[in-house]
Design an enzyme around this catalytic site. Structure first.
Site, mmCIF file in Angstrom:
data_model
loop_
_atom_site.group_PDB
_atom_site.id
_atom_site.type_symbol
_atom_site.label_atom_id
_atom_site.label_comp_id
_atom_site.label_asym_id
_atom_site.label_seq_id
_atom_site.Cartn_x
_atom_site.Cartn_y
_atom_site.Cartn_z
ATOM 1 N N HIS A 93 43.533 30.451 51.156
ATOM 2 C CA HIS A 93 43.418 31.071 49.831
ATOM 3 C C HIS A 93 44.606 30.629 48.975
ATOM 4 C CE1 HIS A 93 43.335 34.030 46.652
ATOM 5 N NE2 HIS A 93 42.063 34.214 46.960
ATOM 6 N N GLY A 124 37.086 38.911 44.536
ATOM 7 C CA GLY A 124 38.308 39.687 44.715
ATOM 8 C C GLY A 124 38.200 41.034 44.023
ATOM 9 N N GLY A 125 38.759 41.120 42.804
ATOM 10 C CA GLY A 125 38.862 42.388 42.085
ATOM 11 C C GLY A 125 37.570 43.201 42.043
ATOM 12 N N GLU A 185 46.450 32.167 47.017
ATOM 13 C CA GLU A 185 47.619 33.061 47.068
ATOM 14 C C GLU A 185 48.462 32.745 48.297
ATOM 15 O OE1 GLU A 185 45.443 36.703 46.601
ATOM 16 O OE2 GLU A 185 44.966 36.091 44.560
ATOM 17 N N ASN A 206 36.714 39.876 49.144
ATOM 18 C CA ASN A 206 38.103 39.620 49.538
ATOM 19 C C ASN A 206 38.969 40.743 48.977
ATOM 20 O OD1 ASN A 206 40.611 38.657 50.115
ATOM 21 N ND2 ASN A 206 40.561 36.968 48.652
ATOM 22 N N TRP A 207 39.281 41.686 49.844
ATOM 23 C CA TRP A 207 40.035 42.860 49.365
ATOM 24 C C TRP A 207 41.517 42.580 49.184
ATOM 25 C CZ3 TRP A 207 37.527 47.049 53.052
ATOM 26 C CH2 TRP A 207 36.224 47.302 52.600
ATOM 27 N N LYS A 208 41.979 41.438 49.645
ATOM 28 C CA LYS A 208 43.411 41.105 49.529
ATOM 29 C C LYS A 208 44.235 42.263 50.119
ATOM 30 C CE LYS A 208 42.192 38.199 45.687
ATOM 31 N NZ LYS A 208 42.586 37.491 44.487
ATOM 32 N N GLU A 246 37.643 27.866 44.399
ATOM 33 C CA GLU A 246 38.309 28.912 43.626
ATOM 34 C C GLU A 246 39.338 28.282 42.687
ATOM 35 O OE1 GLU A 246 37.804 32.972 45.694
ATOM 36 O OE2 GLU A 246 39.759 32.150 46.179
ATOM 37 N N GLY A 250 41.665 36.398 39.400
ATOM 38 C CA GLY A 250 42.333 37.614 38.932
ATOM 39 C C GLY A 250 42.687 37.576 37.457
ATOM 40 N N SER A 296 37.193 35.630 39.366
ATOM 41 C CA SER A 296 36.676 36.557 38.352
ATOM 42 C C SER A 296 35.148 36.618 38.334
ATOM 43 C CB SER A 296 37.235 36.221 36.967
ATOM 44 O OG SER A 296 38.649 36.300 36.978
HETATM 45 P P1 PGA Z 1 39.085 37.589 41.785
HETATM 46 O O1 PGA Z 1 39.633 36.938 43.152
HETATM 47 O O2 PGA Z 1 37.599 37.805 41.971
HETATM 48 O O3 PGA Z 1 39.850 38.852 41.631
HETATM 49 O O4 PGA Z 1 39.358 36.589 40.700
HETATM 50 C C1 PGA Z 1 38.869 35.999 43.867
HETATM 51 C C2 PGA Z 1 39.649 35.561 45.060
HETATM 52 O O5 PGA Z 1 40.878 35.427 44.965
HETATM 53 O O6 PGA Z 1 39.064 35.316 46.144
#
Ligand code: PGA
Length: 255
Positions: free
Chosen positions: A99, A237-238, A101, A13-15, A171, A177, A216
């Site tokens: 998600h 994500g990250g 976010e 997930n590159w956001k 999640e 994050g 994470s």
């Molecule tokens: P993260 O994000 O791995 O940076 O914690 C995961 C996500 O939001 O899908």
């Protein structure tokens, strides 16, 4: 270790990261190094402008491209929105929905998700539905209540015959994050609970549906998380922004 009944899936997930050129650089390196990962479903979720280039780079590879959101209607007066039909037209095969976010920062509601999940299935996109509790909710002992409510609402309009096609990502918001990964016990417990809720709708679907962990996930904790009996992969994500790190996580999915 017993062989898992479900095929693992690992999604990047590159956001809101990566231009078209940066997405191309990543995929050029990633595509060249996926040998040995035949047993894992590999998914990348670029931002909208990089979707077409990602589809091009992954043609004739097993990697699938997912969007990060969509509208439930096929077309109409919805300025700034993108439909499932448009994503399919580009060659996109899956979509992240709900998600945290989007729920927290962009007012995504369970009502909207109840429309989006079946609309994605209807259009031929695999929905990757995200659910998860906040830190305050976990501290208050409300984790299961929150997960049950999100699943009931967001999957309300999905027929039992299609339930297994929905990929669910657990999640916990406090792990996204933050570098604070859920423990293997927390991830397994929540994901087993999610599976038990699916089983109330359809026992077979609960057995077949892939449920991922996200929050994470990193090269050094991915193997342990994905080795849990109910954890079928990761939404990353990250650590998915760097091809070597993402590759290491994908390799951790091969058990
Ligand atoms: P993260 O994000 O791995 O940076 O914690 C995961 C996500 O939001 O899908």
């Amino acid at each position: 270790m017993p062989v898992k009944p479900r095929r693992p899936l690992v999604a990047a997930n590159w956001k809101m990261h990566k231009t078209v050129a940066e997405a191309g650089d990543f995929l050029e390196r990633f595509v060249a190094s996926i040998g040995g990962l035949e047993a894992v479903d590999l998914v990348v979720c670029p931002p909208y402008p990089a979707l077409a280039t990602a589809v091009e780079w992954t043609e004739r590879t097993p990697i699938r491209v997912a969007a990060q959101n969509m509208h439930s209607e096929a077309e109409g007066a919805f300025t700034g929105e993108v439909s499932a039909t448009m994503l399919r037209d580009l060659g996109v095969e899956a979509v992240v929905l709900g998600h945290s976010e989007r729920r927290q920062l962009f007012c995504e509601t369970d009502e909207a998700l109840a429309r989006k999940v079946p609309a994605a299935l209807e259009a031929g996109l695999v929905p990757i539905l995200c659910v998860g509790e906040s830190e305050a909710q976990r501290d208050a002992g409300e984790t299961e209540e929150v997960l049950a409510a999100q699943l009931a609402a967001d999957l309300a309009e999905v027929s039992p015959s299609r339930l297994a096609e929905v990929v669910i990502a657990y999640e916990p918001i406090w792990a996204i994050g933050t570098g604070r990964t859920a423990t293997t016990e927390q991830a397994q417990e929540a994901i087993a609970f999610i599976r038990s809720r699916l089983a109330r709708r359809d026992a077979g679907a609960a057995e077949d549906a892939r449920i991922l962990y996200g929050g994470s996930m990193k090269p050094d904790n991915a193997a342990e998380l994905m080795a849990q009996p109910d954890v079928d992969g990761g939404l990353v994500g990250g650590a998915s922004l760097d091809p070597a790190d993402f590759l290491a996580i994908c390799r951790a999915g091969v058990t």
